[in-house]
Design an enzyme around this catalytic site. Structure first.
Site, PDB file in Angstrom:
ATOM      1  CG  ASN A  56     -28.561 123.670 -32.859  1.00  0.00           C
ATOM      2  OD1 ASN A  56     -28.521 124.760 -32.286  1.00  0.00           O
ATOM      3  ND2 ASN A  56     -29.083 122.595 -32.299  1.00  0.00           N
ATOM      4  CD  GLU A 104     -29.937 119.553 -33.816  1.00  0.00           C
ATOM      5  OE1 GLU A 104     -29.881 118.306 -33.856  1.00  0.00           O
ATOM      6  OE2 GLU A 104     -28.933 120.273 -33.932  1.00  0.00           O
ATOM      7  CE1 TYR A 125     -22.077 120.782 -33.632  1.00  0.00           C
ATOM      8  CE2 TYR A 125     -24.400 120.775 -34.243  1.00  0.00           C
ATOM      9  CZ  TYR A 125     -23.413 120.822 -33.280  1.00  0.00           C
ATOM     10  OH  TYR A 125     -23.750 120.927 -31.952  1.00  0.00           O
ATOM     11  CD  GLU A 169     -26.818 121.759 -30.344  1.00  0.00           C
ATOM     12  OE1 GLU A 169     -26.256 120.982 -31.148  1.00  0.00           O
ATOM     13  OE2 GLU A 169     -27.822 121.440 -29.684  1.00  0.00           O
ATOM     14  CG  HIS A 180     -31.294 118.295 -26.552  1.00  0.00           C
ATOM     15  ND1 HIS A 180     -30.628 119.499 -26.747  1.00  0.00           N
ATOM     16  CD2 HIS A 180     -30.664 117.401 -27.324  1.00  0.00           C
ATOM     17  CE1 HIS A 180     -29.615 119.309 -27.594  1.00  0.00           C
ATOM     18  NE2 HIS A 180     -29.623 118.042 -27.960  1.00  0.00           N
ATOM     19  NE  ARG A 237     -30.223 125.226 -27.036  1.00  0.00           N
ATOM     20  CZ  ARG A 237     -29.995 124.141 -27.774  1.00  0.00           C
ATOM     21  NH1 ARG A 237     -28.776 123.813 -28.126  1.00  0.00           N
ATOM     22  NH2 ARG A 237     -30.994 123.387 -28.186  1.00  0.00           N
TER      23      ARG A 237
HETATM   24  C1  FCB Z   1     -26.761 118.155 -32.493  1.00  0.00           C
HETATM   25  C2  FCB Z   1     -27.414 117.857 -31.162  1.00  0.00           C
HETATM   26  C3  FCB Z   1     -26.474 117.853 -29.991  1.00  0.00           C
HETATM   27  C4  FCB Z   1     -25.120 117.262 -30.332  1.00  0.00           C
HETATM   28  C5  FCB Z   1     -24.583 117.826 -31.620  1.00  0.00           C
HETATM   29  C6  FCB Z   1     -23.224 117.304 -32.006  1.00  0.00           C
HETATM   30  O1  FCB Z   1     -27.514 117.601 -33.511  1.00  0.00           O
HETATM   31  O2  FCB Z   1     -28.410 118.799 -30.906  1.00  0.00           O
HETATM   32  O3  FCB Z   1     -27.104 117.193 -28.924  1.00  0.00           O
HETATM   33  O4  FCB Z   1     -25.175 115.901 -30.326  1.00  0.00           O
HETATM   34  O5  FCB Z   1     -25.479 117.612 -32.658  1.00  0.00           O
END
Ligand code: FCB
Length: 452
Positions: free
Chosen positions: A291, A164, A293, A356, A119, A75
């Protein structure tokens, strides 16, 4: 030890983004990230993406590395100002040539290209006339989408309109910690709508140009929001509205949520949403990218000055006790499971990919190795939750680690390393971290060990 095996054909990928890795700035127009990164004080250490990981010149070796990892998909994003240096007008052939070389190289190595059109690197000339706060930017995006599809549509199987939009709208126009660095909450809401309109118009333009087999998607950073205390339950509802439902509801045909319109009524009457916009945004897509985290915990209290959430000065986000990454982000994979379950339960069925997931840690190079057991543990926990979600009926098709390479981490510059492959920026040497070897083995086995 139990083994958690993924379904046959599960997509194993890695993700990057143009401004974060490419460099090669002389060969393209300027974006809002060039301007922002070159503005003193905006980026840690005064870093810029001028050279980054020099992928513009090293893509061949980087794709060989992807092959050695065994990736089934990659990607990446296209820098809009490579294709249209000023954001409008005919395509710059040399810019498209660069992406064509990448796509052909990937296909030659048996890796499926998954192309993101946006992006975050908006051509500066479009910001100069208002950026995403202006409706015309959505039309410009659709034109750009059509140009890329006309050149690469015959060989790219996966297309993502936006990465995003929450970050583009709310970090770019409300908190200002991302380009273009504006702190105008009402403009941020306009930007959110124009981004979603761009997604819809872009999807229509892609459908016109692409073969029927091509898959179109959007990538959202959905949030698993919870209240820190019972008193914060309504705060959690408001944040959930601005993080998730403001994007998901119109995308899936329900229009903007009434409570979000009401919560933000002091900032705007939403008159920028024209008749017919919501049905354009609801143009069917084939896949949803998620995505993830870390989870989001909110409480009542004084929020940041110029926070990212329009109309939420009385809400603050809190970091729960427990381990964090070097970004200070809590490590808790359960949020990923919650988001996937929610999509399954609250929205129409759609194939999903985790586009992600990953973590920054303070990596140390010693004896030509990076022993990043913390990153391996992070990836392992999140993949275990992905597997559990599959068992619970989530239509999960693939997983992309963020990121293939260490790169320019936006406002944090090069200080934060998310790669499974280490980049020494002085020499541009790539060095596999332990997590890269681990991920290669996961891909080969199509599975992971169960969590102890
Ligand atoms: C996301 C982004 C990516 C990267 C990660 C850590 O929000 O899409 O570009 O910076 O965080």
């Amino acid at each position: 030890m139990t083994r958690l095996v993924f379904p046959e054909g599960f997509v194993w990928g890695a993700a990057t983004a143009a401004y974060q890795i490419e460099g090669g700035v002389d060969a393209r127009g300027r974006s809002i990230w060039d301007t922002f990164a070159h503005t003193p004080g905006k980026i840690d250490g005064g870093d810029t993406g001028d050279v980054a990981a020099d992928h513009y010149h090293r893509y061949g070796a980087d794709i060989a590395l992807m092959r050695d990892l065994g990736l089934s998909a990659y990607r990446f994003s296209v820098a809009w100002p490579r294709v249209q240096p000023t954001g409008r007008g005919p395509a710059n052939a040399a810019g498209l040539d660069f992406y064509e070389r990448i796509v052909d190289e990937l296909l030659g190595q048996g890796i499926a290209p998954m192309l993101t059109l946006y992006h975050w690197d908006l051509p500066q000339e479009l910001e100069d006339v208002g950026g995403w706060a202006e409706r015309d930017t959505a039309a410009r995006f659709a034109e750009y989408a059509g140009l890329v599809a006309a050149r690469l549509g015959d060989r790219v199987p996966g297309w993502t309109t936006l990465n995003e939009p929450w970050c583009s709208a709310f970090l770019g126009y409300a908190s200002g910690v991302h380009a273009p660095g504006r702190t105008e909450p009402a403009a941020a809401l306009r930007a959110a709508h124009h981004l979603m309109l761009a997604h819809g118009l872009g999807t229509l333009a892609l459908r016109d140009a692409l073969p029927a087999s091509a898959e179109v998607s959007i990538v959202l950073n959905l949030a698993a929001v919870s209240p820190a205390s019972p008193a914060a339950e309504d705060a959690a509802r408001r944040i959930d509205g601005l993080a998730n439902r403001i994007f998901l509801d119109p995308l899936f045909g329900a229009g903007y949520p009434a409570d979000v319109l009401q919560d933000t009524a002091a900032l705007t009457d939403w008159g920028f949403v024209h008749a017919g916009d919501e049905s354009i945004i609801a143009t069917p897509i084939d896949l949803l990218g998620v995505n993830y985290y870390s989870p989001t915990v909110v409480d009542l209290g004084e929020g940041e000055v110029d926070g990212p959430w329009p109309g939420c000065a009385d809400i603050r986000t809190v970091t729960p006790a427990g381990p964090t990454t070097s970004m200070g982000w809590p490590i808790d994979a359960r949020g990923l499971g919650e988001i996937l379950a929610r999509l399954r339960d609250d929205y129409p069925p759609i194939p999903i990919m985790i586009t992600e997931n990953g973590a920054a840690f303070d990596d140390v190079v010693a004896d030509d190795a990076v022993r990043d057991s913390d990153r391996v543990a992070y990836l392992h926990q999140h993949l275990a939750v992905a597997h559990e979600s599959l068992r619970k009926g989530v239509d999960l098709r693939g997983y992309f680690v963020w990121s293939l390479l260490d790169n320019f981490e936006w406002a944090y510059g090069y200080a934060k390393r998310f790669g499974i492959v280490h980049v020494d920026y002085a020499s541009q040497r790539r060095l596999w971290k332990d997590s890269a070897y681990w991920y290669r083995d996961v891909i080969k086995a199509n599975g992971i060990n169960g969590m102890a």
